[in-house]
Structure formats: C-alpha cells, structure tokens
Design a protein around this motif. Structure first.
Motif, PDB file in Angstrom:
ATOM      1  N   HIS A   1       0.876  -1.318  -0.031  1.00 54.77           N
ATOM      2  CA  HIS A   1       0.064  -0.059  -0.008  1.00 54.77           C
ATOM      3  C   HIS A   1       0.628   1.150  -0.070  1.00 54.77           C
ATOM      4  CE1 HIS A   1      -3.774   2.179   0.547  1.00 54.77           C
ATOM      5  NE2 HIS A   1      -3.133   2.936   1.740  1.00 54.77           N
ATOM      6  N   ALA A   2       2.154   1.088   0.871  1.00 54.69           N
ATOM      7  CA  ALA A   2       2.923   2.351   0.731  1.00 54.69           C
ATOM      8  C   ALA A   2       3.605   2.442  -0.611  1.00 54.69           C
ATOM      9  CB  ALA A   2       3.978   1.957   1.776  1.00 54.69           C
ATOM     10  N   LEU A   3       3.811   1.317  -1.318  1.00 50.50           N
ATOM     11  CA  LEU A   3       4.487   1.638  -2.567  1.00 50.50           C
ATOM     12  C   LEU A   3       3.342   2.048  -3.799  1.00 50.50           C
ATOM     13  CD1 LEU A   3       7.031  -1.305  -2.453  1.00 50.50           C
ATOM     14  CD2 LEU A   3       7.376   1.300  -2.125  1.00 50.50           C
ATOM     15  N   GLY A   4       2.042   1.957  -3.467  1.00 45.78           N
ATOM     16  CA  GLY A   4       1.197   2.141  -4.269  1.00 45.78           C
ATOM     17  C   GLY A   4       0.579   0.854  -5.231  1.00 45.78           C
ATOM     18  N   ASN A   5       1.095  -0.375  -4.739  1.00 50.15           N
ATOM     19  CA  ASN A   5       0.695  -1.428  -5.524  1.00 50.15           C
ATOM     20  C   ASN A   5      -0.515  -2.196  -4.797  1.00 50.15           C
ATOM     21  OD1 ASN A   5       0.627  -4.115  -6.531  1.00 50.15           O
ATOM     22  ND2 ASN A   5       2.882  -4.257  -6.699  1.00 50.15           N
ATOM     23  N   GLU A   6      -1.540  -1.793  -5.425  1.00 46.21           N
ATOM     24  CA  GLU A   6      -2.890  -2.133  -4.809  1.00 46.21           C
ATOM     25  C   GLU A   6      -3.178  -3.736  -4.961  1.00 46.21           C
ATOM     26  OE1 GLU A   6      -4.814  -0.277  -2.652  1.00 46.21           O
ATOM     27  OE2 GLU A   6      -3.055   1.196  -2.864  1.00 46.21           O
ATOM     28  N   THR A   7      -2.768  -4.221  -5.968  1.00 46.34           N
ATOM     29  CA  THR A   7      -3.153  -5.706  -6.308  1.00 46.34           C
ATOM     30  C   THR A   7      -2.494  -6.536  -5.370  1.00 46.34           C
ATOM     31  OG1 THR A   7      -2.942  -5.228  -8.526  1.00 46.34           O
ATOM     32  CG2 THR A   7      -2.651  -7.518  -8.201  1.00 46.34           C
ATOM     33  N   THR A   8      -0.906  -6.145  -4.830  1.00 52.77           N
ATOM     34  CA  THR A   8      -0.123  -6.868  -3.807  1.00 52.77           C
ATOM     35  C   THR A   8      -0.913  -6.589  -2.497  1.00 52.77           C
ATOM     36  OG1 THR A   8       1.716  -6.673  -5.128  1.00 52.77           O
ATOM     37  CG2 THR A   8       2.008  -7.400  -3.040  1.00 52.77           C
ATOM     38  N   ALA A   9      -1.111  -5.516  -2.393  1.00 51.37           N
ATOM     39  CA  ALA A   9      -1.850  -5.182  -1.110  1.00 51.37           C
ATOM     40  C   ALA A   9      -3.091  -5.932  -0.803  1.00 51.37           C
ATOM     41  CB  ALA A   9      -2.204  -3.574  -1.033  1.00 51.37           C
ATOM     42  N   ALA A  10      -3.840  -6.100  -1.675  1.00 52.58           N
ATOM     43  CA  ALA A  10      -5.040  -7.128  -1.578  1.00 52.58           C
ATOM     44  C   ALA A  10      -4.494  -8.422  -1.518  1.00 52.58           C
ATOM     45  CB  ALA A  10      -5.754  -6.787  -3.113  1.00 52.58           C
ATOM     46  N   LYS A  11      -3.526  -8.974  -1.934  1.00 48.64           N
ATOM     47  CA  LYS A  11      -3.053 -10.239  -1.891  1.00 48.64           C
ATOM     48  C   LYS A  11      -2.551 -10.382  -0.421  1.00 48.64           C
ATOM     49  CE  LYS A  11      -1.710 -11.559  -6.497  1.00 48.64           C
ATOM     50  NZ  LYS A  11      -0.712 -11.729  -7.472  1.00 48.64           N
ATOM     51  N   GLY A  12      -2.025  -9.324   0.077  1.00 47.10           N
ATOM     52  CA  GLY A  12      -1.475  -9.327   1.572  1.00 47.10           C
ATOM     53  C   GLY A  12      -2.865  -9.417   2.441  1.00 47.10           C
ATOM     54  N   ALA A  13      -3.564  -8.572   2.041  1.00 47.44           N
ATOM     55  CA  ALA A  13      -5.005  -8.572   3.080  1.00 47.44           C
ATOM     56  C   ALA A  13      -5.707  -9.881   3.049  1.00 47.44           C
ATOM     57  CB  ALA A  13      -5.960  -7.663   2.353  1.00 47.44           C
ATOM     58  N   ALA A  14      -5.660 -10.631   1.805  1.00 44.33           N
ATOM     59  CA  ALA A  14      -6.221 -11.894   1.775  1.00 44.33           C
ATOM     60  C   ALA A  14      -5.632 -12.900   2.596  1.00 44.33           C
ATOM     61  CB  ALA A  14      -6.287 -12.468   0.329  1.00 44.33           C
ATOM     62  N   LEU A  15      -4.250 -12.992   2.629  1.00 48.89           N
ATOM     63  CA  LEU A  15      -3.274 -13.895   3.350  1.00 48.89           C
ATOM     64  C   LEU A  15      -3.701 -13.561   4.883  1.00 48.89           C
ATOM     65  CD1 LEU A  15      -1.053 -15.979   3.489  1.00 48.89           C
ATOM     66  CD2 LEU A  15       0.394 -13.750   3.559  1.00 48.89           C
ATOM     67  N   GLU A  16      -3.791 -12.291   5.314  1.00 50.48           N
ATOM     68  CA  GLU A  16      -4.092 -11.786   6.776  1.00 50.48           C
ATOM     69  C   GLU A  16      -5.455 -12.293   7.156  1.00 50.48           C
ATOM     70  OE1 GLU A  16      -4.278  -7.922   9.301  1.00 50.48           O
ATOM     71  OE2 GLU A  16      -3.958  -7.552   7.494  1.00 50.48           O
ATOM     72  N   THR A  17      -6.428 -12.280   6.211  1.00 49.17           N
ATOM     73  CA  THR A  17      -7.665 -12.927   6.479  1.00 49.17           C
ATOM     74  C   THR A  17      -7.897 -14.331   6.695  1.00 49.17           C
ATOM     75  OG1 THR A  17      -8.872 -10.841   5.430  1.00 49.17           O
ATOM     76  CG2 THR A  17     -10.154 -12.671   5.642  1.00 49.17           C
ATOM     77  N   ARG A  18      -6.853 -14.982   5.899  1.00 53.58           N
ATOM     78  CA  ARG A  18      -6.942 -16.484   5.704  1.00 53.58           C
ATOM     79  C   ARG A  18      -6.245 -16.907   7.053  1.00 53.58           C
ATOM     80  NH1 ARG A  18      -3.846 -19.267   1.130  1.00 53.58           N
ATOM     81  NH2 ARG A  18      -1.984 -18.421   2.174  1.00 53.58           N
ATOM     82  N   GLY A  19      -5.191 -16.124   7.564  1.00 52.07           N
ATOM     83  CA  GLY A  19      -4.863 -16.404   8.910  1.00 52.07           C
ATOM     84  C   GLY A  19      -5.736 -16.227   9.878  1.00 52.07           C
ATOM     85  N   LYS A  20      -6.593 -15.226   9.947  1.00 52.24           N
ATOM     86  CA  LYS A  20      -7.575 -15.006  10.808  1.00 52.24           C
ATOM     87  C   LYS A  20      -8.722 -16.152  10.927  1.00 52.24           C
ATOM     88  CE  LYS A  20      -7.157 -10.096  11.206  1.00 52.24           C
ATOM     89  NZ  LYS A  20      -7.571  -8.645  11.204  1.00 52.24           N
ATOM     90  N   ALA A  21      -8.705 -16.663   9.743  1.00 48.55           N
ATOM     91  CA  ALA A  21     -10.144 -17.695   9.661  1.00 48.55           C
ATOM     92  C   ALA A  21      -9.556 -19.184  10.116  1.00 48.55           C
ATOM     93  CB  ALA A  21     -10.229 -17.794   7.948  1.00 48.55           C
ATOM     94  N   ARG A  22      -8.109 -19.213   9.831  1.00 50.34           N
ATOM     95  CA  ARG A  22      -7.634 -20.237  10.389  1.00 50.34           C
ATOM     96  C   ARG A  22      -7.516 -20.498  11.730  1.00 50.34           C
ATOM     97  NH1 ARG A  22      -3.598 -24.001   7.867  1.00 50.34           N
ATOM     98  NH2 ARG A  22      -3.532 -22.197   6.094  1.00 50.34           N
TER      99      ARG A  22
END
Length: 57
Positions: free
Chosen positions: A24-45
């Motif tokens: 997000h700091a670098l302006g790469n929204e696609t990778t930011a979304a993938k990071g958010a998905a990984l974080e959410t997957r960890g919370k779900a696990r």
C-alpha cells in the motif's frame, strides 16, 4: 489448538499485514489486496482452530 496450526495462523496474519502495508505504501494495490487476503486467511484459520478446541473442551 495444535501448536503447528496456531503458529501457521499467526504467521499468515503477520506476513499478510506486512505485505499489505508495504504494498500500500508503494502504491501497489494488487499486492496489497493479496496481503490482505493472506491476513484474513490467517484469521480464519485461527477461528477454525479455536472452534475445534471449543467442541473438544
């Protein structure tokens, strides 16, 4: 909750959050979304494992 699954869940949350913030700091929204998905997957696990512990307890 098994120790391995607990560690895996926490690692996914931490790595996902770091990736999301850096991208997000670098302006790469696609990778930011993938990071958010990984974080959410960890919370779900984590929630799944806590639910299994509740049924056993």
């Amino acid at each position: 909750m098994s120790t391995g699954e607990k560690a895996k869940a926490k690692a996914e949350q931490v790595v996902g959050k770091a990736v999301r913030k850096a991208a997000h700091a670098l302006g790469n929204e696609t990778t930011a979304a993938k990071g958010a998905a990984l974080e959410t997957r960890g919370k779900a696990r984590d929630a799944k494992e806590k639910g299994k512990d509740g049924l056993r307890g």
